[in-house]
Structures are given as structure tokens and as C-alpha cells.
Design a protein around this motif. Structure first.
Motif, PDB file in Angstrom:
ATOM      1  N   SER A 253       0.838  -1.105   0.094  1.00 25.06           N
ATOM      2  CA  SER A 253       0.036  -0.066   0.037  1.00 25.06           C
ATOM      3  C   SER A 253       0.982   1.348   0.175  1.00 25.06           C
ATOM      4  CB  SER A 253      -0.843   0.014   1.133  1.00 25.06           C
ATOM      5  OG  SER A 253      -0.040  -0.057   2.429  1.00 25.06           O
ATOM      6  N   GLY A 254       0.276   2.301  -0.216  1.00 27.60           N
ATOM      7  CA  GLY A 254       1.050   3.557  -0.221  1.00 27.60           C
ATOM      8  C   GLY A 254       2.133   3.641  -1.440  1.00 27.60           C
ATOM      9  N   ILE A 255       3.222   4.341  -1.024  1.00 30.02           N
ATOM     10  CA  ILE A 255       4.472   4.521  -1.884  1.00 30.02           C
ATOM     11  C   ILE A 255       4.936   3.020  -1.971  1.00 30.02           C
ATOM     12  CG2 ILE A 255       4.701   6.798  -1.652  1.00 30.02           C
ATOM     13  CD1 ILE A 255       7.263   6.108   0.237  1.00 30.02           C
ATOM     14  N   LYS A 256       4.721   2.273  -1.184  1.00 34.22           N
ATOM     15  CA  LYS A 256       5.324   0.775  -1.178  1.00 34.22           C
ATOM     16  C   LYS A 256       4.638  -0.026  -2.479  1.00 34.22           C
ATOM     17  CE  LYS A 256       8.371   0.802   2.294  1.00 34.22           C
ATOM     18  NZ  LYS A 256       9.968   0.436   1.698  1.00 34.22           N
ATOM     19  N   ARG A 257       3.653   0.316  -2.891  1.00 38.58           N
ATOM     20  CA  ARG A 257       2.871  -0.154  -3.932  1.00 38.58           C
ATOM     21  C   ARG A 257       3.359   0.194  -5.246  1.00 38.58           C
ATOM     22  NH1 ARG A 257      -2.400  -2.883  -3.665  1.00 38.58           N
ATOM     23  NH2 ARG A 257      -3.317  -3.049  -5.917  1.00 38.58           N
ATOM     24  N   LYS A 258       3.973  -0.743  -6.154  1.00 31.21           N
ATOM     25  CA  LYS A 258       4.428  -0.601  -7.505  1.00 31.21           C
ATOM     26  C   LYS A 258       3.459  -1.457  -8.609  1.00 31.21           C
ATOM     27  CE  LYS A 258       8.044   1.122  -4.837  1.00 31.21           C
ATOM     28  NZ  LYS A 258       8.004   2.375  -4.771  1.00 31.21           N
ATOM     29  N   GLU A 259       2.818  -0.582  -9.161  1.00 36.58           N
ATOM     30  CA  GLU A 259       1.703  -1.389  -9.886  1.00 36.58           C
ATOM     31  C   GLU A 259       2.167  -1.319 -11.577  1.00 36.58           C
ATOM     32  OE1 GLU A 259      -2.144   0.061  -7.581  1.00 36.58           O
ATOM     33  OE2 GLU A 259      -1.998   0.910  -9.535  1.00 36.58           O
ATOM     34  N   ILE A 260       1.714  -2.486 -12.157  1.00 34.54           N
ATOM     35  CA  ILE A 260       1.838  -2.677 -13.787  1.00 34.54           C
ATOM     36  C   ILE A 260       0.544  -3.284 -14.194  1.00 34.54           C
ATOM     37  CG2 ILE A 260       2.885  -4.537 -13.485  1.00 34.54           C
ATOM     38  CD1 ILE A 260       4.645  -3.720 -15.655  1.00 34.54           C
ATOM     39  N   ALA A 261       0.372  -3.009 -15.377  1.00 36.99           N
ATOM     40  CA  ALA A 261      -0.744  -3.756 -16.225  1.00 36.99           C
ATOM     41  C   ALA A 261      -0.221  -4.751 -17.005  1.00 36.99           C
ATOM     42  CB  ALA A 261      -1.881  -2.939 -16.499  1.00 36.99           C
ATOM     43  N   ILE A 262      -0.956  -5.733 -17.126  1.00 39.26           N
ATOM     44  CA  ILE A 262      -0.508  -6.713 -18.460  1.00 39.26           C
ATOM     45  C   ILE A 262      -1.591  -7.421 -18.910  1.00 39.26           C
ATOM     46  CG2 ILE A 262       2.005  -7.048 -17.543  1.00 39.26           C
ATOM     47  CD1 ILE A 262       1.218  -9.623 -16.423  1.00 39.26           C
ATOM     48  N   ASP A 263      -1.676  -8.062 -20.107  1.00 38.39           N
ATOM     49  CA  ASP A 263      -2.659  -8.784 -20.617  1.00 38.39           C
ATOM     50  C   ASP A 263      -1.839 -10.210 -20.871  1.00 38.39           C
ATOM     51  OD1 ASP A 263      -4.411  -9.974 -22.009  1.00 38.39           O
ATOM     52  OD2 ASP A 263      -4.529  -8.636 -23.887  1.00 38.39           O
ATOM     53  N   VAL A 264      -2.311 -11.156 -20.197  1.00 41.53           N
ATOM     54  CA  VAL A 264      -1.857 -12.490 -20.187  1.00 41.53           C
ATOM     55  C   VAL A 264      -2.575 -13.421 -21.139  1.00 41.53           C
ATOM     56  CG1 VAL A 264      -0.820 -12.390 -17.764  1.00 41.53           C
ATOM     57  CG2 VAL A 264      -3.181 -13.330 -17.939  1.00 41.53           C
ATOM     58  N   SER A 265      -3.533 -13.054 -21.719  1.00 40.11           N
ATOM     59  CA  SER A 265      -4.203 -13.941 -22.707  1.00 40.11           C
ATOM     60  C   SER A 265      -4.503 -15.255 -22.306  1.00 40.11           C
ATOM     61  CB  SER A 265      -3.918 -13.527 -23.929  1.00 40.11           C
ATOM     62  OG  SER A 265      -4.155 -12.073 -24.463  1.00 40.11           O
ATOM     63  N   VAL A 266      -5.004 -15.754 -21.136  1.00 35.84           N
ATOM     64  CA  VAL A 266      -5.101 -17.076 -20.896  1.00 35.84           C
ATOM     65  C   VAL A 266      -6.519 -17.578 -21.046  1.00 35.84           C
ATOM     66  CG1 VAL A 266      -3.241 -17.255 -19.192  1.00 35.84           C
ATOM     67  CG2 VAL A 266      -5.574 -16.619 -18.455  1.00 35.84           C
ATOM     68  N   ASP A 267      -6.773 -19.014 -21.165  1.00 37.30           N
ATOM     69  CA  ASP A 267      -8.142 -19.155 -21.313  1.00 37.30           C
ATOM     70  C   ASP A 267      -8.988 -19.566 -20.137  1.00 37.30           C
ATOM     71  OD1 ASP A 267      -7.795 -22.450 -22.827  1.00 37.30           O
ATOM     72  OD2 ASP A 267      -6.704 -21.546 -20.996  1.00 37.30           O
ATOM     73  N   THR A 268      -8.397 -19.717 -18.898  1.00 35.35           N
ATOM     74  CA  THR A 268      -8.938 -20.031 -17.540  1.00 35.35           C
ATOM     75  C   THR A 268      -8.486 -18.997 -16.473  1.00 35.35           C
ATOM     76  OG1 THR A 268      -7.378 -21.458 -16.800  1.00 35.35           O
ATOM     77  CG2 THR A 268      -9.251 -22.167 -18.066  1.00 35.35           C
ATOM     78  N   VAL A 269      -9.183 -18.658 -15.740  1.00 40.62           N
ATOM     79  CA  VAL A 269      -8.964 -17.615 -14.512  1.00 40.62           C
ATOM     80  C   VAL A 269      -7.814 -18.425 -13.623  1.00 40.62           C
ATOM     81  CG1 VAL A 269      -9.724 -16.522 -12.569  1.00 40.62           C
ATOM     82  CG2 VAL A 269     -11.290 -16.635 -14.456  1.00 40.62           C
ATOM     83  N   ALA A 270      -7.796 -19.687 -13.504  1.00 41.49           N
ATOM     84  CA  ALA A 270      -6.902 -20.143 -12.697  1.00 41.49           C
ATOM     85  C   ALA A 270      -5.450 -19.863 -13.037  1.00 41.49           C
ATOM     86  CB  ALA A 270      -6.900 -21.640 -12.582  1.00 41.49           C
ATOM     87  N   ASP A 271      -5.457 -19.754 -14.425  1.00 33.24           N
ATOM     88  CA  ASP A 271      -3.992 -19.597 -15.117  1.00 33.24           C
ATOM     89  C   ASP A 271      -3.525 -18.022 -14.889  1.00 33.24           C
ATOM     90  OD1 ASP A 271      -3.847 -21.985 -15.831  1.00 33.24           O
ATOM     91  OD2 ASP A 271      -4.662 -21.895 -17.864  1.00 33.24           O
ATOM     92  N   ILE A 272      -4.321 -17.181 -14.519  1.00 28.35           N
ATOM     93  CA  ILE A 272      -3.676 -15.679 -14.548  1.00 28.35           C
ATOM     94  C   ILE A 272      -2.693 -15.354 -13.761  1.00 28.35           C
ATOM     95  CG2 ILE A 272      -4.434 -13.460 -14.319  1.00 28.35           C
ATOM     96  CD1 ILE A 272      -7.327 -14.099 -14.967  1.00 28.35           C
ATOM     97  N   GLU A 273      -2.526 -16.085 -12.444  1.00 28.14           N
ATOM     98  CA  GLU A 273      -1.735 -15.694 -11.448  1.00 28.14           C
ATOM     99  C   GLU A 273      -0.400 -16.235 -11.892  1.00 28.14           C
ATOM    100  OE1 GLU A 273      -0.496 -16.158  -6.980  1.00 28.14           O
ATOM    101  OE2 GLU A 273      -2.525 -16.366  -7.574  1.00 28.14           O
ATOM    102  N   ASP A 274      -0.185 -17.518 -12.403  1.00 28.30           N
ATOM    103  CA  ASP A 274       1.092 -17.915 -12.678  1.00 28.30           C
ATOM    104  C   ASP A 274       1.565 -17.414 -13.957  1.00 28.30           C
ATOM    105  OD1 ASP A 274       0.626 -19.981 -10.765  1.00 28.30           O
ATOM    106  OD2 ASP A 274      -0.134 -21.302 -12.182  1.00 28.30           O
ATOM    107  N   TYR A 275       0.780 -16.988 -14.950  1.00 28.89           N
ATOM    108  CA  TYR A 275       1.364 -16.294 -16.015  1.00 28.89           C
ATOM    109  C   TYR A 275       1.775 -14.723 -15.790  1.00 28.89           C
ATOM    110  CZ  TYR A 275       0.019 -20.001 -19.094  1.00 28.89           C
ATOM    111  OH  TYR A 275       0.194 -21.493 -19.859  1.00 28.89           O
ATOM    112  N   ALA A 276       1.038 -14.325 -14.803  1.00 30.62           N
ATOM    113  CA  ALA A 276       1.466 -12.893 -14.358  1.00 30.62           C
ATOM    114  C   ALA A 276       2.654 -12.805 -13.893  1.00 30.62           C
ATOM    115  CB  ALA A 276       0.330 -12.156 -13.650  1.00 30.62           C
ATOM    116  N   LEU A 277       2.937 -13.622 -12.850  1.00 28.55           N
ATOM    117  CA  LEU A 277       4.123 -13.763 -12.080  1.00 28.55           C
ATOM    118  C   LEU A 277       5.443 -14.194 -13.121  1.00 28.55           C
ATOM    119  CD1 LEU A 277       2.815 -15.290  -8.792  1.00 28.55           C
ATOM    120  CD2 LEU A 277       3.626 -12.954  -9.126  1.00 28.55           C
ATOM    121  N   ASN A 278       5.131 -15.015 -14.076  1.00 34.79           N
ATOM    122  CA  ASN A 278       6.185 -15.209 -14.918  1.00 34.79           C
ATOM    123  C   ASN A 278       6.585 -14.221 -15.651  1.00 34.79           C
ATOM    124  OD1 ASN A 278       7.026 -18.109 -14.431  1.00 34.79           O
ATOM    125  ND2 ASN A 278       5.241 -18.902 -15.298  1.00 34.79           N
ATOM    126  N   GLN A 279       5.528 -13.417 -16.200  1.00 40.20           N
ATOM    127  CA  GLN A 279       5.753 -12.363 -17.172  1.00 40.20           C
ATOM    128  C   GLN A 279       6.500 -11.234 -16.684  1.00 40.20           C
ATOM    129  OE1 GLN A 279       2.102 -13.384 -20.259  1.00 40.20           O
ATOM    130  NE2 GLN A 279       2.622 -11.293 -19.661  1.00 40.20           N
TER     131      GLN A 279
END
Length: 495
Positions: A253-279
Motif C-alpha cells: 500500500s501507499g508508496i510501497k505499492r508498485k503497479e503494472i498492467a499486463i494482458d496474459v491472454s489465458v483461457d482460464t482464470v486459474a492460469d492468470i496468476e501463474d502467467y502474470a508472475l512469470n511475465q
């Protein structure tokens, strides 16, 4: 030192046929080798007719057991400065393409892969360097050698990325390394995966490697920490859903929070986290030592890249254990030096640019945002439940959750969370806000206590809600207060 120079390799040739010349007339040589990623070198030679005519870009060099690839040659009247990479730079020359239908059933330039880490790495190597459908893309005589499994369940979603970045991401996440070396006997370039050995002071299987001034094996050490390229809150969009993925279990939170937006284009919600952390695996905080060591011949025999070793800080006296990420050797007629980077190294600009390029502009597809948490190694409640154990860094359990809902994403549920800081409660779902009840030392938070406290006989009543103390009866010592001067003041009850 002896330098051997070869022409650029071709598929049907041999090192013997490609050999150009050799020389021991070397002014200086500096090479930085990495456990994960592409190393670089600088070689300075005196000007000779042989050097001027035959050293050009894409030559292969072999010096001091190192295999190198020439990128640039700079010449003055007396010296030739040759720079380039090690053979891991072969992977910088290729991107990850598809050529077949991807997970959505269309040609959208995504190439998904799941399995062990080594199977993922080899998949991308075969398709984009060693056994490509297009022969023009094939890297001459590059073959896969030693494999290290890494993670049992790994995944990646490559989209026109540099092959070096994909392989580095996978290896870094699984804490394994890699190198490409030449092999004179087979006339091949061999891609090997590497695993480090724990040689730190904390283990007893191997002889520990400890660097300190008192041991006489350390010239100097320099400590560095920072978060220049840290990304810890990833808004990942896939399957028309955006989920917020956190790198660790503490929600920033606050200034400790460093955000980014990416498009992982997976076909199941369960895969979103794994691909996001990999990328976004390259975007981590920096926390490292750079040490100049004595007895440099011990490198490669008593310890190597990827090994865990211990440094004793000469300023604080504390010991610090981490992995050897980089090794830089510098050799000249007057000096021979070895510098090690121990710990986490800074994110390279290439990774930073790549992640920025993946930022999604599909705001219309962002229909829901909710917290994401790691269930890959959750011990209880991986698929939901009123009591769940949540995994955090290094897939280790970090929190025990008790909820009045069996879905962690329910925003209006009550959640009791027991973690490293103690016990806290939220009345509006897992994301909080949380109220501390008891800290890890057993101290009860005053804000967590409310209502009325009454003595056994009912004659002393403390009303926390109205902030009053009532004493019913006489001759009862209700309170004793000692002033800063030592004077004792007693408050008594009355009728």
C-alpha cells in the motif's frame, strides 16, 4: 592465457575447419558470467596484422575456458578492444514465435507451455533455436545437454519475446541457471541447465564457503539494496477478467505499492496468476553484496555460480547467506581479480521495457477486479473452504484464515487472519482493512477490546465504551499509581 579465434559457425562445419588463429599476446581480459542471463566481456589486444584482418563480428572466441561471441571491434593505433557476450547471447538473437494455433484456437502469436521447468525451457529452445520449422532460424549446431527439472508444475505464455528473456524468466523462478558452451569433441554448442549447491554456513553436507576479512579471503565488500524496478501489484487481464496479483503475501500500500498492467491472454482464470508472475519475474527488489575475493582459483573448484555461500559483513559483524548470481574476472599482466555478486541482481533494462510493452489497453474487458492469492501450494482449502492456509514467498505457508464465507474473494465477509505479525480481523473481506487483535508477542491491542470489564465480586466495573471506572463499596483499594518521582497515590472506593 591463450586465445583461440574461430569464424562464425555453420551447421555443417567443425571447429577445426572454422579455426582462424591463436595468440597469447593479450593486454587485458574482463568477463562477467551470470548464473541466469547473458554475460559480457571486454578483450584488449595489441594491434597486429593478424588481428586487424581476422577478428570480426560474430567470431567465436575461446579463452581461459570461456566461450565468447564477438559483437564489436574498436581499434586505435596500438590496441584492439573486442567486446561481446558469452554464448548465452545466442538466445538474444531469437524471439518466440508460434506457427500453430494457440490456446484460443487462433493464430494470435501466443505460445503457451505447462510442465516441469526444464520441459518448458526445452520446448521454447526447440521451437525457436535448435529444431525450428524454418531452417533459416536454426542456431547452428546448438543442442540440449544437461537438464534440471526445476519446478514440478511450471508454465509460461510467450508472445514474440526474446528467447533469452523467456528462458531466464523460467530458470530464475525455478532457481536454476543455464549456460551455452562449445564442445570440441562433438563440434556442437551445448545448452546446459545448472543447479547450485548449498555451501553456506547453515548446512553440514558440504564444506562451507565463508567470505570474511578475518579469514583472509576477502579484499572488500559492498552492500546494495533498493527497489528501482520493483513491481509488486500486477493488474493482469485474461479471459475478460482482471485480477490483482501480488508478488508476496503482504498486500502493498501507499508508496510501497508498485503497479503494472499486463494482458496474459489465458483461457482460464486459474492460469492468470501463474502467467502474470512469470511475465514480470524480472521486476524484483535489489538486495545484494558485491565482494572482491582472494584465492580466485577456488572459483570453479570449491564453489561456483548458483552456489549458496555466506559473507560476514566487516561493518555489522553479521553473516549473510545468498546465491552467487554473477562472477567477474579481470586478468592483465599486472593483476588478476575476481568479483562476485551475491544475492539478487538488478532488473535489466530489456526486461523492464518488455514488461511495459505488454501493458494492456483493453480497458473495456476489465469487468472485475479482485484479490489474487497463491493456492499452488496451499495446504488446506486450495479450492475454497471456511478455513484456509495460504502460501506466500517460496511457496511456504504464511497465513491461517478463518472466514464466514468459503470464497476468499467475498468482499463483505468476516476474516480472521493469523500470520507472522499476529492475529487480526477484517469485517470487509480478505483485502481488509484489518484490525490488530493480538501481536506475535502475545500483547493484546487496546483497540481490539471493547465492552464492560467487571471484577469477580461485581464491585469494580470498567466500561471501555464510555471510558468510565466505577467502584461500588468502601475500603476497597481500586487503583495504585506511582508518579515519576516515586510517590505512590492510592484511589479508594466510597459509599
Amino acid at each position: 592465457m591463450l586465445l583461440k579465434v574461430f569464424s562464425y559457425p555453420t551447421q555443417s562445419n567443425t571447429f577445426q575447419n572454422e579455426f582462424l588463429f591463436q595468440t597469447d599476446r593479450i593486454i587485458s581480459y574482463t568477463y562477467t558470467k551470470k548464473f541466469v542471463g547473458t554475460g559480457n566481456f571486454t578483450l584488449v589486444l595489441p594491434v597486429t596484422k593478424q588481428n586487424i584482418e581476422k577478428i570480426i563480428e560474430d567470431n567465436i572466441l575461446y579463452i581461459d575456458s570461456d566461450w565468447l561471441l564477438v559483437s564489436n571491434i574498436k581499434r586505435s593505433g596500438e590496441r584492439i578492444t573486442v567486446t561481446g557476450t558469452d554464448l548465452n547471447g545466442f538466445l538474444d538473437m531469437r524471439i518466440t514465435t508460434v506457427g500453430v494455433k494457440s490456446i484460443r484456437g487462433i493464430y494470435d502469436d501466443y505460445d503457451p507451455m505447462q510442465g516441469t521447468t526444464d520441459s518448458c525451457v526445452v520446448h521454447y529452445l526447440l521451437r525457436n533455436a535448435t529444431e525450428t520449422e524454418d531452417n533459416e532460424r536454426r542456431m547452428p549446431r546448438l543442442v540440449v545437454g544437461q537438464r534440471v527439472q526445476g519446478k514440478e508444475n511450471d508454465s509460461y505464455l510467450a508472445r514474440l519475446q526474446p528467447l533469452s528473456e523467456v528462458v531466464s524468466d523460467l530458470c530464475r523462478n525455478a532457481m536454476v541457471g543455464y549456460e551455452i558452451v562449445g564442445d570440441f569433441e562433438s563440434n556442437n554448442f551445448i545448452f546446459n541447465m545448472l543447479r547450485g549447491i548449498d555451501r553456506s554456513i547453515e548446512q553440514s553436507v558440504h564444506e562451507p564457503v565463508i567470505f570474511s576479512r578475518k579469514r583472509g579471503n576477502l579484499f572488500s565488500e559492498e552492500y546494495e539494496r533498493g527497489n528501482e524496478n520493483l513491481v509488486n501489484a500486477i493488474y493482469a487481464t485474461g479471459t475478460d477478467v482482471t485480477r490483482v496479483v501480488y508478488r508476496d503475501y503482504d498486500v502493498p500500500s501507499g508508496i510501497k505499492r508498485k503497479e503494472i498492467a499486463i494482458d496474459v491472454s489465458v483461457d482460464t482464470v486459474a492460469d492468470i496468476e501463474d502467467y502474470a508472475l512469470n511475465q514480470t519475474s524480472g521486476n524484483i527488489s535489489n538486495n545484494s553484496y558485491e565482494v572482491d575475493v582472494r584465492a580466485i582459483d577456488d572459483f570453479g573448484t570449491k564453489y561456483n555460480l548458483g552456489d549458496y555461500i555466506t559473507v560476514k559483513d566487516s561493518v555489522t559483524g553479521q553473516t549473510w547467506t545468498a546465491k552467487i548470481e554473477e562472477a567477474t574476472k579481470t586478468v592483465s599482466a599486472a593483476d588478476k581479480k575476481l568479483s562476485l555478486v551475491i544475492g539478487e541482481t538488478r532488473t535489466k533494462l530489456l526486461n523492464k521495457i518488455q514488461n511495459q510493452a505488454k501493458t494492456s489497453s483493453k480497458s473495456e474487458s476489465t469487468r472485475a477486479a479482485c484479490a489474487s492469492y497463491n493456492t499452488a501450494s496451499t495446504l488446506v482449502g486450495a479450492k475454497g473452504g471456511y478455513v484456509q492456509i495460504r502460501a506466500g514467498a517460496n511457496n511456504k505457508p504464511c497465513e491461517l484464515l478463518a472466514m464466514n464465507s468459503d470464497d476468499i474473494n467475498t468482499s463483505d465477509s468476516n476474516v480472521l487472519k493469523l500470520g507472522k505479525d499476529g492475529l487480526s480481523i477484517s469485517e470487509n473481506g480478505y483485502l481488509g482493512l484489518y484490525k490488530k487483535l493480538i501481536d506475535i508477542n502475545g500483547k493484546i491491542s487496546a483497540s481490539a477490546v471493547n465492552g464492560v470489564l467487571r471484577s469477580k465480586n461485581g464491585r469494580i466495573v470498567i466500561d471501555l465504551d464510555n471510558e468510565t471506572i466505577t467502584v461500588d463499596g468502601c475500603e476497597i483499594k481500586a487503583m495504585t499509581y506511582t508518579t515519576s518521582t516515586g510517590e505512590t497515590i492510592k484511589y479508594w472506593g466510597w459509599e
